[in-house]
Motif scaffolding. Structure first.
Motif, PDB file in Angstrom:
ATOM      1  N   VAL A   1      -3.461  12.178  -6.809  1.00  0.00           N
ATOM      2  CA  VAL A   1      -3.270  10.727  -6.908  1.00  0.00           C
ATOM      3  C   VAL A   1      -4.569  10.026  -6.516  1.00  0.00           C
ATOM      4  O   VAL A   1      -5.052   9.129  -7.222  1.00  0.00           O
ATOM      5  N   ILE A   2      -5.128  10.448  -5.405  1.00  0.00           N
ATOM      6  CA  ILE A   2      -6.342   9.811  -4.896  1.00  0.00           C
ATOM      7  C   ILE A   2      -7.509  10.036  -5.870  1.00  0.00           C
ATOM      8  O   ILE A   2      -8.263   9.108  -6.178  1.00  0.00           O
TER       9      ILE A   2
ATOM     10  N   ASN B   1       7.781   7.978  -1.515  1.00  0.00           N
ATOM     11  CA  ASN B   1       6.437   8.441  -1.893  1.00  0.00           C
ATOM     12  C   ASN B   1       5.730   9.102  -0.712  1.00  0.00           C
ATOM     13  O   ASN B   1       6.026   8.798   0.443  1.00  0.00           O
ATOM     14  N   ARG B   2       4.824   9.973  -1.031  1.00  0.00           N
ATOM     15  CA  ARG B   2       3.946  10.640  -0.063  1.00  0.00           C
ATOM     16  C   ARG B   2       4.711  11.558   0.883  1.00  0.00           C
ATOM     17  O   ARG B   2       4.415  11.611   2.071  1.00  0.00           O
TER      18      ARG B   2
ATOM     19  N   GLY C   1       0.780  -1.236   0.000  1.00  0.00           N
ATOM     20  CA  GLY C   1       0.000   0.000   0.000  1.00  0.00           C
ATOM     21  C   GLY C   1       0.808   1.281   0.000  1.00  0.00           C
ATOM     22  O   GLY C   1       0.304   2.342   0.359  1.00  0.00           O
ATOM     23  N   VAL C   2       2.076   1.210  -0.401  1.00  0.00           N
ATOM     24  CA  VAL C   2       2.915   2.411  -0.359  1.00  0.00           C
ATOM     25  C   VAL C   2       2.976   3.139  -1.705  1.00  0.00           C
ATOM     26  O   VAL C   2       3.595   4.199  -1.803  1.00  0.00           O
ATOM     27  N   GLY C   3       2.338   2.571  -2.739  1.00  0.00           N
ATOM     28  CA  GLY C   3       2.266   3.294  -4.012  1.00  0.00           C
ATOM     29  C   GLY C   3       2.919   2.614  -5.204  1.00  0.00           C
ATOM     30  O   GLY C   3       3.145   3.256  -6.225  1.00  0.00           O
ATOM     31  N   LYS C   4       3.185   1.315  -5.106  1.00  0.00           N
ATOM     32  CA  LYS C   4       3.821   0.594  -6.225  1.00  0.00           C
ATOM     33  C   LYS C   4       3.016   0.687  -7.512  1.00  0.00           C
ATOM     34  O   LYS C   4       3.553   1.019  -8.554  1.00  0.00           O
ATOM     35  N   THR C   5       1.738   0.334  -7.414  1.00  0.00           N
ATOM     36  CA  THR C   5       0.948   0.258  -8.639  1.00  0.00           C
ATOM     37  C   THR C   5       0.767   1.642  -9.261  1.00  0.00           C
ATOM     38  O   THR C   5       0.858   1.804 -10.474  1.00  0.00           O
ATOM     39  N   ASN C   6       0.567   2.634  -8.408  1.00  0.00           N
ATOM     40  CA  ASN C   6       0.454   3.997  -8.944  1.00  0.00           C
ATOM     41  C   ASN C   6       1.735   4.427  -9.629  1.00  0.00           C
ATOM     42  O   ASN C   6       1.696   5.046 -10.696  1.00  0.00           O
TER      43      ASN C   6
ATOM     44  N   TYR D   1       5.401  13.656  -4.159  1.00  0.00           N
ATOM     45  CA  TYR D   1       4.698  14.354  -3.084  1.00  0.00           C
ATOM     46  C   TYR D   1       3.373  13.689  -2.746  1.00  0.00           C
ATOM     47  O   TYR D   1       2.729  13.080  -3.610  1.00  0.00           O
ATOM     48  N   GLU D   2       2.990  13.827  -1.507  1.00  0.00           N
ATOM     49  CA  GLU D   2       1.614  13.513  -1.119  1.00  0.00           C
ATOM     50  C   GLU D   2       0.731  14.453  -1.938  1.00  0.00           C
ATOM     51  O   GLU D   2       0.936  15.662  -1.945  1.00  0.00           O
ATOM     52  N   ASP D   3      -0.217  13.913  -2.658  1.00  0.00           N
ATOM     53  CA  ASP D   3      -0.977  14.760  -3.579  1.00  0.00           C
ATOM     54  C   ASP D   3      -2.392  14.222  -3.752  1.00  0.00           C
ATOM     55  O   ASP D   3      -2.585  13.048  -4.108  1.00  0.00           O
TER      56      ASP D   3
END
Ligand code: ADP
Ligand code: MG
Length: 299
Positions: A246-247, A207-208, A47-52, A241-243
């Motif tokens: 993305v969400i 990330n984030r 859940g740390v952003g791999k797929t994104n 960046y946390e953004d």
């Protein structure tokens, strides 16, 4: 595990041999003269952003003129197709069926990125008999004719499937968030990687983050530990960046580099793509208008 590692080394040696042979006879079955780049994206914690990162980096690289193929190898959490906003009809494992060709499992995603869905198939891949492995190996071999860069979205952690993919890839991007638990898990990945391979081509993406200092602090922390206990250092390729974009993009099932190319997250991903292509250190990314709005409205 050491069995697996040596099997992989053998595979890599076989491939290197075949490439050397192919060069002699003047035809290259494995992509261009430089060979197709294979980049695995992995993490310690889920859940740390791999797929994104996998999806958006693939699109960014494709927009930079590369032919990109994205392979979803995250078992159980295979969701590249969701972020691509596309429906997948077939997956990797369908290649075991006689008559199913590579072209049949390759889908066209955003911006022309080609992708192969992992579904539940990849897990089974390691329980295949030798004949089935050979079949998969042979059919997948032609991926390199379709792509200059192959990106693999792996699962998180150190289970067998993930480690196999990470060890097999020539380049690895290890993504983490600044959270202490994510850092500890990222360290465990570096440790496993340092134990099973001599190749030192693992790069960090943080990330984030909220500001660049946070990225430096994370990279320093990881490097202090890896240098002290493993004698290796891990370069930081970039940060995101946390953004909110993305969400939003996840909800709309669109890659944010397309739906919000000016967002701070997208500009970071374009910088990471540039770093991969040119080998440069990531230039500083200003957070821009969206960050201004985020601050203004207290996001
Ligand atoms: N830079 C970011 N800014 C804001 N949210 C993010 C960012 N990166 C990831 N996320 C959130 O984290 C979730 C998980 O990301 P995902 O790429 O699916 O992780 P993984 O593939 O590692 O499990 C996303 O759906 C999104 O909500
Ligand atoms: Mg994922």
């Amino acid at each position: 595990m050491s069995d697996q590692a040596s099997r992989l080394r053998n595979l890599l040696e076989e491939r290197a041999e075949a490439e050397a042979l192919a060069r002699k006879v003047g035809s290259l079955p494995f992509g261009t003269a430089q060979g197709t780049r294979v980049i695995a994206i992995t993490s310690g914690k889920g859940g740390v952003g791999k797929t994104n990162l996998a999806v958006n980096l693939s699109v960014a690289l494709q927009l930079s003129g590369q032919r990109v193929m994205l392979i979803d190898a995250d078992i159980g959490m295979a969701n590249v197709n969701l972020l691509m906003g596309a429906v997948t009809r077939r997956s990797l494992i369908d290649l075991l069926t006689d008559g199913v060709k590579l072209e049949d499992v390759v889908e066209n995603g955003a911006a022309g990125v080609k992708y192969i869905s992992g579904a539940a198939g990849v897990e089974a891949a390691w329980n295949l008999n030798r004949g089935e492995q050979r079949k998969l190996h042979k059919k997948l071999g032609r991926c390199s004719e379709m792509a200059d860069i192959i990106i693999i979205d792996t699962g998180a952690g150190l289970n067998r499937n993930v480690v196999e993919f990470v060890l097999a890839a020539e380049e690895v991007l290890l993504i983490t968030t600044p959270e202490p638990t994510a850092l500890a898990d990222a360290y465990a990945v570096v440790k496993a990687y340092a134990t099973y391979t001599d190749r030192r081509n693992i790069k960090l993406i943080v990330n984030r983050i909220h500001d660049e200092d946070e990225c430096d602090a994370v990279a320093d922390k990881i490097n202090q530990t890896t240098q002290k206990f493993l004698g290796v250092s891990v370069d930081c390729l970039g940060y995101i960046y946390e953004d909110r974009a993305v969400i939003d993009a996840v909800h709309r099932q669109e890659p944010f580099v397309l739906s919000a190319p000016n967002s701070s997250a997208a500009r970071c991903v374009f910088e990471i793509a540039r770093g991969l292509l040119i080998g440069d250190k990531m230039a500083s990314v200003a957070k821009g208008w969206r960050a201004f709005l985020d601050r203004l409205f207290g996001y």
